[in-house]
Design a protein around this motif. Structure first.
Motif, PDB file in Angstrom:
ATOM      1  N   THR A 327       0.847  -1.195   0.000  1.00  0.00           N
ATOM      2  CA  THR A 327       0.000   0.000   0.000  1.00  0.00           C
ATOM      3  C   THR A 327       0.878   1.238   0.000  1.00  0.00           C
ATOM      4  OG1 THR A 327      -0.129   0.038   2.407  1.00  0.00           O
ATOM      5  CG2 THR A 327      -1.856  -1.163   1.217  1.00  0.00           C
ATOM      6  N   SER A 341      -4.914   3.559  -0.334  1.00  0.00           N
ATOM      7  CA  SER A 341      -4.028   2.387  -0.228  1.00  0.00           C
ATOM      8  C   SER A 341      -3.384   2.030  -1.564  1.00  0.00           C
ATOM      9  CB  SER A 341      -4.799   1.196   0.320  1.00  0.00           C
ATOM     10  OG  SER A 341      -5.858   0.860  -0.568  1.00  0.00           O
ATOM     11  N   ASP A 342      -4.146   2.193  -2.694  1.00  0.00           N
ATOM     12  CA  ASP A 342      -3.609   1.783  -3.986  1.00  0.00           C
ATOM     13  C   ASP A 342      -3.658   2.882  -5.046  1.00  0.00           C
ATOM     14  OD1 ASP A 342      -6.309   1.980  -4.309  1.00  0.00           O
ATOM     15  OD2 ASP A 342      -6.580   0.024  -5.250  1.00  0.00           O
TER      16      ASP A 342
END
Length: 494
Positions: A327, A341-342
């Motif tokens: 992440t 996170s992405d």
């Protein structure tokens, strides 16, 4: 001594007396407004001591910044530590100490004397008190002189000069009847090493302006004026005959025609030379044929290059088998970026200040050994850089994203693709890249980049990492980058 004080100031002194009587202490009050004096005169910095007890063991200290101006204690002046510039120029009114007069007399005032002075008074068994007073110094310059500076074709330019002014005076030119001259230029103020100002003022006059002119220099602070009169005889003004005007008109007309003809002939000659340089029909056909052959050869080489770049399916599978998930570490992100996170994005509506550092973020996983692979989806219209970086990479001054500074990255500037090596290397591509694979082989110390749409190799870095490296993402223009999960990559390959 305080004859210049208004009723409010006298009321303040009375209130201070009442306060000191109630508290058993004393107060000191200095003149509240700047004191303006002329150079080489005497200034009195007025300060009054307000107390209800007898004056005992009085100590008076006058200072300007860190410089001692005058010191009185133990019933006498003690000026051994006095600033040398004030030697024999200061005096207190000792006979009026009983009346609370602690004013300072300063003789032969100089420009350097201007500034803030502080009076400290210390009485036995009482706390020290102090007050400030401002001294401004002005200099009325020398009487101005007026001289003929030069002829200006149809008139005369006069120069008015004067020096030894401080601060800058106002300058005005007037006719003999007192009316101001129009179109007065900005005067020139020249400061000498001693801070005195020399004034120069020019004015253009013609025979229609008259003969007598007055130059007035005024010190606003001192409310004083210095002036000079200058008489220009009618014979001094230049006279131009009508024949001269006609001659000048004809002369400049002929000159313009000659210049125009020269430019025309020069243009014609350049055209003839260009025609001579053009190839004949047979030579032109030969060059056209050669260009077509070179174009075909270039396209063939591009096709071969694409084949050379192609990554075999078995090699691609080994790379994807090393896929990792991580992440984005928001703690390493520039506050302007929006990080999940992405996904990392640079909003188009955000105005980035000029002094903001690089808009980058790191992944939360470090790599020191083994093989690792991940994919990044990019915006083909945006400007970005991606790859890996040491956590201790050079940040100060936005350094180049080169291996020497702890970065192994490729980038897109909106038009072209680059490998950010010590000397940036352009990556030649036919189509825009949208998915980029990044493969790390820590044992071989290699970082490989590939185009996941065409399975073609883009660039490989070989170097020494020496410490853990992290996924690195940087946006230079509005856009975003997405990191798909490793499961998605494996599924698509099958």
């Amino acid at each position: 001594m305080f004859s210049r004080m208004g009723p409010w100031a006298l009321s303040l002194i009375l209130l201070l007396r009442i306060h000191s009587a109630l508290t058993g202490e004393f107060q000191i009050s200095c003149w509240q407004y700047p004191i303006l004096v002329e150079i080489d005169t005497t200034a009195v910095l007025e300060c009054q001591l307000i107390l209800t007890v007898p004056v005992m063991d009085l100590e008076i200290r006058w200072t300007k910044g860190n410089a001692l101006i005058h010191l009185y204690r133990f019933g006498q002046d003690e000026n051994t530590g006095q600033d040398p510039r004030y030697k024999d120029r200061t005096q207190l009114f000792a006979s009026e100490f009983k009346k609370g007069n602690v004013s300072l007399k300063l003789t032969k005032v100089e420009l350097a004397d201007e500034g803030d002075y502080e009076c400290f008074v210390d009485l036995r068994n009482m706390e020290m008190e102090s007050a400030m007073v401002r001294l401004n110094v002005a200099s009325l310059g020398e009487m101005p002189s007026i001289n003929l500076a030069k002829y200006t074709g149809s008139g005369i330019q006069l120069l008015c000069e004067s020096q030894q002014w401080f601060p800058e005076p106002t300058v005005e030119w007037r006719y003999e009847d007192g009316k101001a001259l129009a179109q007065q230029s900005q005067p020139i103020m020249i400061k000498n090493p001693k801070s005195f100002i020399k004034v120069k003022s020019f004015i253009d006059v013609t025979s229609d302006s008259g003969n007598t002119f007055n130059c007035l220099l005024r010190s606003v602070g001192l409310n004083k004026t210095a002036s000079a009169l200058f008489y220009v005889p009618a014979e001094f003004y230049p006279k131009t005959s009508s024949w001269l005007y006609a001659f000048l008109l004809i002369f400049f007309t002929i000159l313009a025609l000659i210049v125009g003809l020269l430019l025309f002939f020069r243009k014609q000659q350049r055209h003839v030379r260009d025609l001579a340089k053009r190839p004949k029909t047979a030579a032109y056909s030969q060059e056209l044929k050669q260009n077509q052959e070179l174009t075909m050869k270039f396209e063939s080489l591009q096709a071969k290059l694409a084949n050379i770049r192609h990554i075999p399916e078995t090699a691609l599978k080994r790379m994807i088998d090393a896929a990792v998930d991580f992440t984005l570490d928001s703690d390493t992100a520039n506050p302007i970026l929006q990080v999940s996170s992405d996904t990392v994005s640079y909003p188009a509506e955000v105005n980035v200040p000029a002094d903001v550092s690089r808009l980058s973020v790191l992944g939360n996983k470090d790599f020191t050994s083994g093989k690792h692979f991940w994919v990044v989806e990019v915006n083909s219209q945006s400007a970005w850089d991606l790859g890996v970086a040491r956590k201790t990479m050079v940040r100060e001054g936005e350094p180049a994203l080169s291996p020497e500074n702890g970065y192994w990255t490729i980038g897109h500037d909106g038009r072209k693709y680059w490998a950010n090596d010590t000397s940036p290397l352009e990556i030649s591509l036919e189509k825009k890249v949208q998915k980029i694979g990044i493969y790390i082989n820590c044992h071989a110390r290699q970082v490989l980049f590939c185009d996941m749409a065409t399975h073609s190799h883009l660039h490989t870095f070989t170097g020494s990492f020496e410490e853990p490296i992290y996924p690195f993402f940087n946006l230079s223009q509005p856009g975003k980058m997405l990191i798909p999960s490793s499961n998605t990559l494996t599924h698509k390959l099958k």
